[in-house]
Design an enzyme around this catalytic site. Structure first.
Site, mmCIF file in Angstrom:
data_model
loop_
_atom_site.group_PDB
_atom_site.id
_atom_site.type_symbol
_atom_site.label_atom_id
_atom_site.label_comp_id
_atom_site.label_asym_id
_atom_site.label_seq_id
_atom_site.Cartn_x
_atom_site.Cartn_y
_atom_site.Cartn_z
ATOM 1 N N LYS A 209 0.839 -1.198 0.000
ATOM 2 C CA LYS A 209 0.000 0.000 0.000
ATOM 3 C C LYS A 209 0.880 1.257 0.000
ATOM 4 O O LYS A 209 0.686 2.171 -0.769
ATOM 5 C CB LYS A 209 -0.910 -0.032 1.234
ATOM 6 C CG LYS A 209 -1.905 1.078 1.307
ATOM 7 C CD LYS A 209 -2.848 0.869 2.485
ATOM 8 C CE LYS A 209 -3.628 2.147 2.751
ATOM 9 N NZ LYS A 209 -4.495 2.045 3.926
ATOM 10 N N GLU A 215 10.465 -5.020 4.312
ATOM 11 C CA GLU A 215 10.453 -6.422 3.889
ATOM 12 C C GLU A 215 10.138 -6.544 2.397
ATOM 13 O O GLU A 215 10.820 -7.228 1.639
ATOM 14 C CB GLU A 215 9.395 -7.213 4.673
ATOM 15 C CG GLU A 215 9.703 -7.432 6.131
ATOM 16 C CD GLU A 215 9.204 -6.317 7.029
ATOM 17 O OE1 GLU A 215 8.962 -5.197 6.528
ATOM 18 O OE2 GLU A 215 9.080 -6.565 8.247
ATOM 19 N N GLY A 270 -4.910 -1.891 5.004
ATOM 20 C CA GLY A 270 -4.138 -3.032 4.517
ATOM 21 C C GLY A 270 -4.753 -4.376 4.884
ATOM 22 O O GLY A 270 -4.896 -5.270 4.044
ATOM 23 N N ARG A 271 -5.170 -4.523 6.141
ATOM 24 C CA ARG A 271 -5.669 -5.835 6.576
ATOM 25 C C ARG A 271 -7.077 -6.137 6.076
ATOM 26 O O ARG A 271 -7.607 -7.214 6.327
ATOM 27 C CB ARG A 271 -5.574 -5.960 8.103
ATOM 28 C CG ARG A 271 -6.207 -4.834 8.885
ATOM 29 C CD ARG A 271 -5.778 -4.876 10.351
ATOM 30 N NE ARG A 271 -6.271 -3.736 11.122
ATOM 31 C CZ ARG A 271 -5.641 -2.573 11.208
ATOM 32 N NH1 ARG A 271 -4.511 -2.398 10.546
ATOM 33 N NH2 ARG A 271 -6.136 -1.594 11.928
ATOM 34 N N GLU A 356 -4.461 -6.442 15.083
ATOM 35 C CA GLU A 356 -3.934 -5.138 14.658
ATOM 36 C C GLU A 356 -5.045 -4.081 14.772
ATOM 37 O O GLU A 356 -4.784 -2.898 14.941
ATOM 38 C CB GLU A 356 -3.394 -5.213 13.221
ATOM 39 C CG GLU A 356 -2.443 -4.080 12.872
ATOM 40 C CD GLU A 356 -1.683 -4.289 11.565
ATOM 41 O OE1 GLU A 356 -0.519 -4.743 11.602
ATOM 42 O OE2 GLU A 356 -2.244 -4.006 10.492
ATOM 43 N N HIS A 387 -5.278 -33.160 18.233
ATOM 44 C CA HIS A 387 -4.138 -33.988 18.649
ATOM 45 C C HIS A 387 -2.951 -33.120 19.063
ATOM 46 O O HIS A 387 -1.830 -33.602 19.151
ATOM 47 C CB HIS A 387 -3.748 -34.930 17.517
ATOM 48 C CG HIS A 387 -4.866 -35.862 17.157
ATOM 49 N ND1 HIS A 387 -5.022 -37.096 17.734
ATOM 50 C CD2 HIS A 387 -5.918 -35.694 16.315
ATOM 51 C CE1 HIS A 387 -6.109 -37.676 17.248
ATOM 52 N NE2 HIS A 387 -6.679 -36.844 16.382
ATOM 53 N N LYS A 507 9.685 -0.922 14.036
ATOM 54 C CA LYS A 507 10.225 -0.687 12.684
ATOM 55 C C LYS A 507 11.325 0.362 12.744
ATOM 56 O O LYS A 507 12.375 0.235 12.133
ATOM 57 C CB LYS A 507 9.125 -0.134 11.764
ATOM 58 C CG LYS A 507 8.118 -1.124 11.245
ATOM 59 C CD LYS A 507 7.220 -0.424 10.224
ATOM 60 C CE LYS A 507 5.955 -1.200 9.942
ATOM 61 N NZ LYS A 507 4.990 -0.467 9.117
HETATM 62 O O1 F6P Z 1 3.365 -3.178 9.742
HETATM 63 C C1 F6P Z 1 1.998 -3.147 9.646
HETATM 64 C C2 F6P Z 1 1.503 -2.810 8.273
HETATM 65 O O2 F6P Z 1 1.443 -1.438 8.120
HETATM 66 C C3 F6P Z 1 0.154 -3.466 8.053
HETATM 67 O O3 F6P Z 1 -0.889 -2.750 8.568
HETATM 68 C C4 F6P Z 1 0.145 -3.607 6.575
HETATM 69 O O4 F6P Z 1 -0.819 -4.532 6.182
HETATM 70 C C5 F6P Z 1 1.559 -4.067 6.328
HETATM 71 O O5 F6P Z 1 2.325 -3.338 7.254
HETATM 72 C C6 F6P Z 1 2.080 -3.889 4.941
HETATM 73 O O6 F6P Z 1 2.072 -2.549 4.530
HETATM 74 P P1 F6P Z 1 2.225 -2.158 3.023
HETATM 75 O O7 F6P Z 1 1.098 -2.750 2.251
HETATM 76 O O8 F6P Z 1 2.204 -0.667 3.001
HETATM 77 O O9 F6P Z 1 3.546 -2.689 2.527
#
Ligand code: F6P
Length: 540
Positions: A209, A215, A270-271, A356, A387, A507
């Site tokens: 987003k 990452e 995002g979620r 979140e 189990h 972060k």
């Molecule tokens: O670290 C949390 C977050 O901001 C989430 O809310 C989001 O889904 C994820 O990181 C990824 O963010 P982006 O889509 O901006 O890479």
């Protein structure tokens, strides 16, 4: 206008709920059944292809009535209407929360920068459809003129968990494309995935987003380098890399062609974004028609949630039950057990959606909260979990309310397996409720040393969600159900559910530590942190 602010614990109905709790907290669920032969009919909801039985809970009809009073007192109706009509209910980020618009069948009169959002959504959906069709049919080809065989979604959090969970859940409906997900900044993740891929036939979908996430950008850069090392040239990137983002500028500077950018918007969190272009890997994996069916299912649940009175409203009832156990029984967590291997990732997905959103301790007036919010959600598919950790749910000291999700018709058609699966699904809820007393043990066991170890106290609450069949539509309904449950709980707890400032501090510190590790500066922190950095450096 934002959501109203009201401390739930200061309401008259909360006081009534507290008294009611003291009256019934020790009552046995089984006794409730003995007292009311129609309990299951009264405390269950049949809607569409869903049968939601919440009668195996430590509640009676009065509990539901009192919760309904609470929802009136805090004006949930007003909050629902603000949610669906695009008011800026995500006040801390000054944004609307409109994932429901992504799947709405009716034209919502909401503008974004002067443009009708319905039109924006439609245009992007057409783009997703056209693009998915061209990849699936093989008409769009890679740089050596070969059709695509593999898709790699590069994203994390909401840009990974939703699409990954849905792709996995709808595996039965998938086409010939193999879809992979790379999320972790741990290089092992990306390297293991790359090992299996041919650059000539792989499409990379970078989903972020913000397009600033460490990452995702690290993985995207590593993959781009790998792509070029394997023989492709810079000009080939446009054929193999697409992106989904709100940050068009940053995507372009990564080298992605403007035509290959699928926009998303700030009014989608995002979620909750799998319904947008973030879900393009779903459309690629199962085809746009199935993606659209997923949206249709969610839309049906939206209508149910918006228009049904609270006592018959599935997300509302499940939300209230969650609050009942969280705030009155003081349960620390709840588990979600899907009796479907396809839903293997469902609980993981829910963890982000729920935790979140509602893991907050400041109320809507900016004050610290003195009651419990947020639910710790966890789970694994049944029967595997039986189990593994069911021992603790049955005989441990903690009360863990559990949702059981099952599908009546199997997709594989093997009735022998299906009968066994569903027998376990039903039996567990019965066993958790009934337990087994000392007097029910075999007479030979009663007198033995092991007798107390074989007693099950029972009275463990469960909800059962039995759905006709796992389809894109029913999955859409199920996900939307939990999204609305999360919304209702956020309203009750008087928090802002749609920001996530709690992920920022770690972060930021990681960036500082990274710079220090790279520059051999290992003395700027507390004793423990410094020593960990030094130890790491000594090994590298
Ligand atoms: O670290 C949390 C977050 O901001 C989430 O809310 C989001 O889904 C994820 O990181 C990824 O963010 P982006 O889509 O901006 O890479």
């Amino acid at each position: 206008m934002s959501l109203k602010s009201q401390n739930p614990t200061k309401t008259t109905s909360w006081e009534k709920l507290k008294n009611h709790f003291n009256e019934i907290k020790d009552h046995k669920i089984l006794d409730f059944f003995n007292e009311n032969k129609l309990r299951s009919e009264e405390l269950s909801i049949r809607w569409n292809d869903f049968y939601v039985d919440y009668s195996k809970n430590r509640i009676n009809k009065k509990t539901i009535k009192l919760f309904s009073e609470l929802l009136d007192e805090i004006d949930l109706k007003d909050s629902i209407s603000k949610y669906f009509s695009g008011e800026l209910i995500n006040k801390t980020e000054n944004r609307a929360v409109l994932h429901t618009a992504l799947r709405s069948k009716v034209n919502i009169d909401i503008k974004d920068n002067g443009v009708d959002i319905h039109k924006k959504i439609k245009d992007v959906n057409n783009k997703i459809k056209e693009f998915s069709n061209s990849i699936i049919s093989g008409s769009k080809k890679g740089y050596t003129d070969k059709s695509f065989t593999d898709i790699v979604n590069i994203g994390i959090g909401g840009s990974d968990l939703g699409p990954s969970m849905v792709v996995d859940s709808l595996k039965f409906y998938k086409n010939h494309l193999n879809t992979h997900f790379v999320s972790n900044v741990d290089g092992d993740h990306v390297n293991e995935v790359l090992k299996t891929l041919n650059p000539e036939t792989t499409l990379f979908v970078i989903v972020s987003k913000t397009f600033t996430t460490q990452e995702t950008l690290s993985n995207a850069n590593t993959i781009r380098s790998w792509f070029l090392e394997k023989g492709a040239e810079n000009k080939d990137i446009t054929k193999h890399f697409i992106a989904v983002s709100t940050n068009i500028e940053k995507v372009s500077s990564f080298g992605i062609d403007k035509n290959n950018i699928f926009p998303m918007w700030n009014w989608v969190g995002g979620r909750f974004s799998l319904w947008s272009a973030v879900g393009i890997s779903i459309s690629l994996s199962v085809g746009f028609d199935n993606f659209n069916k997923l949206l249709n299912g969610a839309s049906e649940m939206d209508v149910h949630f918006k228009d049904t009175k609270f006592e018959e409203n599935i997300p509302v009832i499940l939300a209230c039950l969650g609050v009942w156990y969280n705030n009155f029984f003081k349960c620390e967590s709840e588990s979600v057990i899907a009796y479907s291997q396809y839903l293997n990732q469902f609980a993981t997905y829910l963890q982000q959606a729920s935790m979140e959103s509602n893991g907050k301790s400041i109320d809507r007036d900016g004050n610290e909260i003195d009651y419990s919010t947020g639910q710790i959600v966890w789970g694994e598919p049944g029967t595997n979990s039986q189990h593994a950790f069911f021992q603790l749910i049955h005989q441990g000291t903690k009360l863990i309310p559990t949702d059981f999700i099952g599908f009546a018709k199997s997709l594989h058609g093997n009735i022998d397996h299906q009968n066994k699966l569903i027998s376990n699904f039903i039996a567990q809820t019965e066993a958790l409720m009934k337990g087994k007393s000392l007097s029910e043990l075999e007479s030979s066991e009663k007198a033995s040393f092991t007798a107390p170890f074989k007693v099950f106290k029972g009275n463990k609450p469960t909800n059962t969600i039995l759905i006709n069949k796992l389809t894109p539509e029913s999955l859409g309904k199920l996900i939307a159900l939990y999204e609305h449950k999360i919304f209702v709980q956020g309203v009750i707890w008087n928090i802002f559910s749609y920001d996530q400032f709690g992920v920022e501090l770690g972060k930021k510190l990681a960036n500082t530590i990274l710079e220090e590790i790279e520059n051999n500066l290992t003395n700027n922190h507390d004793n423990s942190t410094n020593n960990l950095m030094k130890h790491y450096k000594s090994l590298n």
